[in-house]
Design an enzyme around this catalytic site. Sequence first.
Site, mmCIF file in Angstrom:
data_model
loop_
_atom_site.group_PDB
_atom_site.id
_atom_site.type_symbol
_atom_site.label_atom_id
_atom_site.label_comp_id
_atom_site.label_asym_id
_atom_site.label_seq_id
_atom_site.Cartn_x
_atom_site.Cartn_y
_atom_site.Cartn_z
ATOM 1 N N CYS A 67 0.829 -1.212 0.000
ATOM 2 C CA CYS A 67 0.000 0.000 0.000
ATOM 3 C C CYS A 67 0.864 1.263 0.000
ATOM 4 O O CYS A 67 1.574 1.532 0.967
ATOM 5 C CB CYS A 67 -0.911 -0.051 1.231
ATOM 6 S SG CYS A 67 -1.785 1.467 1.600
ATOM 7 N N CYS A 70 0.121 3.712 2.800
ATOM 8 C CA CYS A 70 0.610 3.156 4.071
ATOM 9 C C CYS A 70 2.092 3.457 4.252
ATOM 10 O O CYS A 70 2.528 3.801 5.358
ATOM 11 C CB CYS A 70 0.403 1.638 4.107
ATOM 12 S SG CYS A 70 -1.308 1.114 4.093
#
Length: 146
Positions: A67, A70
């Site tokens: 991600c 993230c």
Amino acid sequence: MSAIILACPRCASRNRMPIDRLTGDGKCGKCGAAMFNGRPVELTAANFDRHAGADLPLVVDFWAPWCGPCRTMAAVFEAAAAGVEPAARFAKVNTEAEQQLAARFQIRSIPTLAIFHKGREVTRQSGAMPAGMLAQWLEAHLPVPG
């Protein structure tokens, strides 16, 4: 003098610590590790409840290695951990490795930040946040330890 129960970042053993000593250099009574190191703790299904059920608020970043947001959020989260500890414990849950935790907390998007206190979820926020927004969110929602 009142005390709180908190989990060791290394072995997850429960430790009782006087509130007025939170800013000191307390060590785990079982393994001798420092109780605070200014870095997020990696949580798994095996140690999650020991940290989430403690008297010290727990701020969890649910994330995944693939991600992009993230990875962007990781640096902001680590800086917040260094600045906010010992008022709260910061932790990370890799939702790819810990799929049962992600399912348990119904994590539908990542990154998702959640605050736990004494075993209960206080609040959550999905999406990456810049440092200033994270600080405001923590100030608005972080319970007082104890």
